[in-house]
Scaffold this active site. Structure first.
Site, short mmCIF file in Angstrom:
data_model
loop_
_atom_site.label_atom_id
_atom_site.label_comp_id
_atom_site.label_asym_id
_atom_site.label_seq_id
_atom_site.Cartn_x
_atom_site.Cartn_y
_atom_site.Cartn_z
N ARG B 128 -0.58 9.45 23.19
CA ARG B 128 0.60 8.88 23.86
C ARG B 128 0.62 7.36 23.79
O ARG B 128 1.12 6.69 24.69
CB ARG B 128 0.69 9.35 25.31
CG ARG B 128 0.84 10.87 25.44
CD ARG B 128 1.31 11.31 26.81
NE ARG B 128 1.24 12.77 26.90
CZ ARG B 128 0.19 13.41 27.40
NH1 ARG B 128 -0.83 12.74 27.90
NH2 ARG B 128 0.19 14.72 27.44
N LYS B 150 11.65 -0.49 17.09
CA LYS B 150 12.20 0.80 16.65
C LYS B 150 11.28 1.40 15.60
O LYS B 150 10.95 0.75 14.61
CB LYS B 150 13.58 0.61 16.04
CG LYS B 150 14.68 0.47 17.04
CD LYS B 150 15.99 0.60 16.30
CE LYS B 150 17.17 0.37 17.18
NZ LYS B 150 18.42 0.57 16.43
N GLU B 192 19.40 -8.65 5.11
CA GLU B 192 19.18 -8.59 6.57
C GLU B 192 19.04 -9.99 7.15
O GLU B 192 19.42 -10.26 8.28
CB GLU B 192 17.91 -7.78 6.89
CG GLU B 192 18.02 -6.29 6.58
CD GLU B 192 18.71 -5.48 7.68
OE1 GLU B 192 19.07 -6.03 8.73
OE2 GLU B 192 18.91 -4.27 7.46
N LYS B 233 16.44 -12.05 16.00
CA LYS B 233 16.32 -10.64 16.36
C LYS B 233 15.60 -10.51 17.70
O LYS B 233 15.98 -9.70 18.55
CB LYS B 233 15.57 -9.85 15.28
CG LYS B 233 15.48 -8.38 15.65
CD LYS B 233 15.34 -7.44 14.49
CE LYS B 233 15.39 -6.00 15.00
NZ LYS B 233 15.15 -5.02 13.95
N GLU B 243 18.55 -0.80 23.51
CA GLU B 243 19.79 -0.60 22.76
C GLU B 243 20.89 0.09 23.54
O GLU B 243 21.37 1.15 23.15
CB GLU B 243 19.52 0.19 21.48
CG GLU B 243 20.71 0.11 20.54
CD GLU B 243 20.41 0.73 19.20
OE1 GLU B 243 19.56 1.60 19.12
OE2 GLU B 243 21.06 0.32 18.24
N ARG B 247 22.32 -5.13 21.72
CA ARG B 247 21.45 -4.88 20.58
C ARG B 247 22.17 -4.18 19.43
O ARG B 247 21.77 -4.30 18.27
CB ARG B 247 20.25 -4.03 21.03
CG ARG B 247 19.30 -3.75 19.90
CD ARG B 247 17.96 -3.32 20.41
NE ARG B 247 17.09 -2.92 19.32
CZ ARG B 247 15.80 -2.72 19.43
NH1 ARG B 247 15.23 -2.86 20.60
NH2 ARG B 247 15.07 -2.37 18.40
N ASN B 251 23.29 -3.77 14.23
CA ASN B 251 23.73 -2.73 13.30
C ASN B 251 24.90 -3.18 12.43
O ASN B 251 25.47 -2.37 11.71
CB ASN B 251 24.12 -1.46 14.06
CG ASN B 251 22.92 -0.79 14.67
OD1 ASN B 251 21.85 -0.75 14.08
ND2 ASN B 251 23.08 -0.28 15.89
N HIS B 254 25.47 -1.56 9.20
CA HIS B 254 24.56 -0.43 9.11
C HIS B 254 25.24 0.94 9.17
O HIS B 254 24.70 1.91 8.65
CB HIS B 254 23.48 -0.52 10.20
CG HIS B 254 22.38 -1.46 9.82
ND1 HIS B 254 22.59 -2.80 9.61
CD2 HIS B 254 21.05 -1.26 9.60
CE1 HIS B 254 21.44 -3.39 9.29
NE2 HIS B 254 20.49 -2.49 9.27
N HIS B 258 24.19 2.96 6.20
CA HIS B 258 23.47 4.24 6.32
C HIS B 258 24.25 5.36 5.65
O HIS B 258 23.66 6.24 5.01
CB HIS B 258 23.26 4.60 7.80
CG HIS B 258 22.12 3.86 8.45
ND1 HIS B 258 21.96 3.81 9.82
CD2 HIS B 258 21.08 3.18 7.91
CE1 HIS B 258 20.87 3.11 10.08
NE2 HIS B 258 20.33 2.71 8.96
N HIS B 273 17.88 0.15 1.14
CA HIS B 273 18.48 -0.11 2.44
C HIS B 273 19.23 -1.45 2.51
O HIS B 273 20.39 -1.50 2.92
CB HIS B 273 17.38 -0.04 3.52
CG HIS B 273 17.87 -0.34 4.90
ND1 HIS B 273 18.70 0.52 5.60
CD2 HIS B 273 17.69 -1.43 5.70
CE1 HIS B 273 18.98 -0.02 6.78
NE2 HIS B 273 18.38 -1.19 6.87
#
Lengths: 375, 375
Positions: B128, B150, B192, B233, B243, B247, B251, B254, B258, B273
């Site tokens: 964990r 992330k 980016e 960032k 998010e 935040r 994206n 994106h 994506h 990407h």
């Protein structure tokens, strides 16, 4: 006064923005739709259950959700500890994504600890976290695994070694669901319930010594005992959500218990988790007495009560060939409560006086186990 | 003044008890042992890398760790997006448990975004959560995936749909490692980097328009551009770690990006990407202009700069058969930034003026894409 108001108990777990309620009482499975609707905005839900529990309660739950306008899908997994695997985790995640469960939709665990742990893990990682509702249907899950946010799966290295902390948004502990448990399953849950007395509630332990038959028979004493247990666990979790200190007390009996489960191959025909904990708690008391930390009388009292309800209390009570000291030490070493090679154990100064000992020499443990196993 | 002091930059990410530093500069892989030792108490480490990066830097890293008294094991995975799978996650977790990595030991991601995302996920779920160090070796990973916590893997339903939020304990962005990147990989990362200018730093975007050749050549401008990007960032992540609002600006480009990656089967020969993001950012600017939210001049300016560094900017720039509108809409619908059926897009009022629009009618998106694809 309605029947519901007379019997239902609510334990609030005040974890800031992760706060949630545990409702305890009869008829909650049928009323789940209403309870979920008032707390969770999404109109979709996915139920994860196992073959045994699903056969009994899935239809009732689906009907209730539908009546409250929640569109539910379900996945039914094999019953048993082996379901807590990467393979089934992958399958559950795929089901949730196929059902297009979004962040504000509910993933519902309908079942015992296995289903709760697996489903909570999946709900914590799909889209990096969706809403999560627990409907624990075993006594063990109601008093233990539904409180505290620990989720996870097993690997070949041991139990619960992979998982996340994921607090549920709501827990519905339906006391009616316990009626269909076998005597053995109920007893296994009772071991965890008694654990709260042994940790730091000597009065509750004494109450159980007097009232355990009423708790087994059902009715208000049972709901009371579940509520006290949930509250006890909630108090510990709130004080230490991420298990850095005090929360370790909840592992009373678990280091030995997990080792016994591992050494018997997680074979539920031989040993289920609560039984391992029962034997483990007696071992923890005896080990404490051996280290002159507690009176042997307390160990005898703890054992006498667990034995009176029909729980196994000695390694020799486990059917089949007894595990060796080496097997047990191997499992203890891999247990996650290891710090820089030192062994952490929950020991006790007596009934209701457990404490964390993080410097137990493994040589002492080995000698104690050799004695117990007559090796 | 030492060479290190002259060139190294530190970006601190102040996330309370999850705060960490990003070190940016030359020679950090060789010095990793020292930097880790001062921050992480465990004396064991496990390095996760891929075949390409491992061949270049694994030995140097292992030697450096050993010199600082850290006992390191490693696992080398195939390079490429397909490694972000349940299969490899399972394998990495098994390796970490076999190496008996404990909570205070370090799991080190040595590689690009794929290795960082997979390793961060594994480090977040084994026991964990164990300590996690990122050594991003691509420009994309240095300015994007190593900041923000992330982590995740891909499924057949889309990218990054399963994962956790897991902040690293330390990020070592070694600028020397970028020397071995191909021109195409560097450009993909640059997309980016330019994104931060387009979101809310118009001065940085203008600086890039003037200085991009120096950033590509290496030296102080490159370190400066990486530091500005990490800081940009970090500012957004600190304001909104989980998010829920601001935040989402990260994206930009994106949702379209994506969708293009999904519709081209995550085939890196066709589209990586950063290239998807470059095309996606131009589409976001053009879509904003089409909705009369921004001037078409800004879309043209954004495209002109990305094009000048050699990035693809139009769907037609992708080699092979163009995706259909249906394929793109299917991917957009499955994207995790969907709320109750409504589409969320990052749109813009111009260069450096991006905003979150969470009520974009899908009919408008369809019409826009039909126009773009000439269908």
């Amino acid at each position: 006064m309605t029947d519901k108001a007379k019997t239902e108990r609510v334990v609030h777990v005040p974890l800031g923005e992760r706060a949630y309620d545990i409702l305890i009482g009869p008829g909650l499975i049928g009323r789940a739709g209403g309870e979920i609707s008032t707390r969770i905005s999404g109109r979709k839900a996915a139920i994860v259950t196992d073959e045994n529990v699903g056969a009994l309660y899935l239809e009732e739950l689906m009907d209730g959700l539908e009546a409250d306008g929640i569109d539910a899908t379900s996945i039914t997994l094999p019953a048993g500890e082996k379901t807590k695997s990467f393979e089934h985790l992958t399958k559950v995640c795929d089901t949730l994504l196929s059902a297009r469960i979004e962040r504000n939709d509910a993933v519902i665990a309908l079942g015992g600890g296995v289903i709760g742990d697996l489903t909570g893990f999946a709900a914590g990682i799909v889209r990096r976290g969706v809403r999560f509702v627990q409907i624990p249907t075993s006594l063990l899950a109601q008093v233990d695994s539904s409180v505290g946010g620990k989720t996870g799966i097993n690997t070949r290295h041991g139990k619960n070694l992979v998982g996340v902390f994921n607090q549920p948004d709501l827990v519905l502990a339906d006391s009616d669901a316990l009626q269909t448990l076998s005597e053995r399953e109920f007893r296994a849950g009772y071991a965890e319930l008694a654990k709260y007395g042994l940790i730091d509630k000597p009065d509750f332990f004494a109450w159980l010594e007097t009232n355990w038959q009423a708790v087994f028979a059902g009715g208000p004493e049972r709901i009371e005992a579940i509520a006290v247990s949930c509250q006890a666990k909630a108090d510990v979790v709130v004080a230490d959500e991420r298990e850095s200190g005090r929360r370790a007390l909840l592992n009373l009996g678990h280091t030995f218990g997990h080792a016994l489960e591992a050494a018997t191959g997680y074979d539920s025909a031989r040993l289920v988790h609560g039984e391992g904990v029962a034997i483990g708690m007696v071992l923890a008391h005896e080990f404490s007495a051996r280290l002159n930390l507690a009176s042997p009388d307390d160990a005898a009292r703890a054992e006498a009560h667990l034995k009176s309800v029909g729980l196994p209390t000695r390694i020799g009570d486990i059917p089949g060939v007894a595990p060796t000291v080496e097997e047990l030490m191997e499992a203890i070493g891999q247990d996650k409560k290891v710090k820089g090679g030192q062994l952490t154990f929950i020991l006790t100064h007596g009934i209701g006086r457990a404490f964390v000992a993080d410097d137990v020499p493994s040589s002492e443990v080995i000698r104690f186990l050799e004695e117990k196993l007559g090796q």
